[in-house]
Design an enzyme around this catalytic site. Sequence first.
Site, mmCIF file in Angstrom:
data_model
loop_
_atom_site.group_PDB
_atom_site.id
_atom_site.type_symbol
_atom_site.label_atom_id
_atom_site.label_comp_id
_atom_site.label_asym_id
_atom_site.label_seq_id
_atom_site.Cartn_x
_atom_site.Cartn_y
_atom_site.Cartn_z
ATOM 1 N N LYS A 186 -11.678 8.614 -2.673
ATOM 2 C CA LYS A 186 -11.815 7.789 -3.878
ATOM 3 C C LYS A 186 -12.116 6.341 -3.476
ATOM 4 O O LYS A 186 -11.237 5.592 -3.084
ATOM 5 C CB LYS A 186 -10.543 7.810 -4.740
ATOM 6 C CG LYS A 186 -10.826 7.233 -6.126
ATOM 7 C CD LYS A 186 -9.669 6.559 -6.778
ATOM 8 C CE LYS A 186 -9.403 5.177 -6.318
ATOM 9 N NZ LYS A 186 -10.450 4.161 -6.623
ATOM 10 N N SER A 240 -3.661 -2.704 -0.941
ATOM 11 C CA SER A 240 -2.600 -3.710 -1.045
ATOM 12 C C SER A 240 -1.224 -3.077 -0.838
ATOM 13 O O SER A 240 -1.029 -1.873 -1.043
ATOM 14 C CB SER A 240 -2.661 -4.369 -2.420
ATOM 15 O OG SER A 240 -2.367 -3.402 -3.416
ATOM 16 N N GLU A 261 -2.300 1.633 5.334
ATOM 17 C CA GLU A 261 -2.656 0.378 6.001
ATOM 18 C C GLU A 261 -2.816 -0.677 4.916
ATOM 19 O O GLU A 261 -3.704 -0.581 4.071
ATOM 20 C CB GLU A 261 -3.949 0.555 6.798
ATOM 21 C CG GLU A 261 -4.162 -0.580 7.781
ATOM 22 C CD GLU A 261 -5.376 -1.387 7.455
ATOM 23 O OE1 GLU A 261 -6.483 -0.830 7.502
ATOM 24 O OE2 GLU A 261 -5.220 -2.587 7.138
ATOM 25 N N CYS A 295 -7.976 -7.534 5.883
ATOM 26 C CA CYS A 295 -6.515 -7.395 5.769
ATOM 27 C C CYS A 295 -5.792 -8.088 6.914
ATOM 28 O O CYS A 295 -4.707 -8.611 6.731
ATOM 29 C CB CYS A 295 -6.132 -5.941 5.649
ATOM 30 S SG CYS A 295 -7.052 -4.894 6.752
ATOM 31 N N GLU A 395 -0.692 -12.805 0.076
ATOM 32 C CA GLU A 395 -2.047 -12.530 0.553
ATOM 33 C C GLU A 395 -3.052 -13.040 -0.482
ATOM 34 O O GLU A 395 -3.012 -12.648 -1.642
ATOM 35 C CB GLU A 395 -2.223 -11.022 0.759
ATOM 36 C CG GLU A 395 -3.506 -10.680 1.458
ATOM 37 C CD GLU A 395 -3.591 -9.211 1.841
ATOM 38 O OE1 GLU A 395 -3.168 -8.354 1.036
ATOM 39 O OE2 GLU A 395 -4.092 -8.924 2.935
#
Length: 492
Positions: A186, A240, A261, A295, A395
């Site tokens: 997806k 996230s 991750e 990331c 973040e």
Amino acid sequence: MSKTISHPFLDGRPKRLLIGGEWIEAASGETFDVFNPSTGEVIATVARGGAEDIDRAVAAARAAFEGPWSEWKPFDRQTLMLKIADAIEREFDDLGRLETLDMGAPVARTSLFKRWMLQTLRYYAAQAVSIKGEVLENSVPGSFFSYTVKDPVGVVGGIIPWNGPLITQLWSICPTLATGCTLVLKPAEEAPLSALRLAEIMMEAGLPAGVINIVPGPGHTAGAALAAHPDVDKIAFTGSTATGRKIVEASASNMKTVAVELGGKSPDIVFDDADLDIAIPGAAMACFNNTGQVCYAGTRLFVQRGIHDAFVERLGAFAKTLRVGDATDPQTQLGPLASQAQLDRVNGYLAIAESEGARIVSGGGRPAGAAEGGYYVEPTVVADVSNSMRIAREEIFGPVVSVIPFDTEADAIALANDTDYGLGGGLWTSDVGRAHRVSRKIRTGMVWINCYGVTDPSIPYGSAKMSGYGVKGGPGHIEEYLYKKTVWLRTG
Ligand code: ADP
């Protein structure tokens, strides 16, 4: 639909879902638009997958897993992967440009993905013929032979973000093919196109129906349905931390295994003995690369006090030299952000930075001459930041580096580790003892010394703390797509 873009994949026809080897409409009949971040123009319309489509895709993946695919020998799977790599080698220019149009990474960046994709496919293809169990001696009275074999875990759900789909999708496609699993992938709604085109290329190269299924759609419907699905054996998620937590919770329904991750707020430490001619551009690009949408970006930049002021000045000057612009321009070093939502988010954090008392040294605005509809922001250096400010804790996922001074090596380590996250980390020094000492103390999945963000498919890529668990790359990755079965045989 854009009149200005010419790309063979963007032919004006709506893009469909790939389920069981067929390109089909979403069960709901709904579609969504995909935008070119450099201009804000609509470049494609894509079927919007939902829970019903996920059900169909999982059924197709299960049927493929139990069908002829299960008879494919390691060598057959390896051969398929090598054919896919050859096809990508031929098709890459269009594929890379599609990624550029889809999510705004400059062609200067996406063109580097070619080598990476080929190397990844060929590395995992080698692993397809290296899967092995063990013969283990037992002490059971009588005569028994005991050994282990490794079998594929089954149907895998891959959920990927928009910041680099061409690369991220290979992290689940390659181990799936190497081990004989099947996959429902997806992609994110913001950037689904390269996954759809790559699927076409793989089918042309001989990928059997149902082995890889592609269902773009919203996270809260299609993504959530995949994560909770009772017939999915494993989820490989990149995204996230907030969504990662939901994925882990959903996995409990059938005890599927999970690799997550997640986000980061990675520290990058510059000691006063560092070679600044390397450290300044290195630390800048540790954060600004891919317009900060990485990331493991080095977003918290700790600079030793003695060099701090001069460093900040030179860093700001370097940031101003970066060419920000349309991602399709070969001269562009930093493209736009991937979406309007991301631009709003980054601008929101810049306002928070100022309200918290931080000082924008360089950047912070819209680049001069940027195309009107595009999602642009200048690379931004923020000084007078403390590690407790929101811009140092949350973040941002944009080209915003927070510079924080420190005094001693111990202070740097404490500040670096004072975060919920643990993905990447960097340090710049000419003292080799310090390099080893500090790298061992930083609690992250990866540490780069006098460099940043170097990756290779054959080297593990992992994380610590709230940046997740599970490893990508290296010899251990395919183990997560296999389970160990013990076999006992009475021999007498
Ligand atoms: P970002 O904020 O960077 O978009 P997300 O973690 O929200 O990061 O998105 C990463 C991927 O996870 C995307 O494919 C998104 O559609 C998907 N996603 C979002 N929410 C969920 C959810 N509740 N369950 C499963 N997948 C989700």
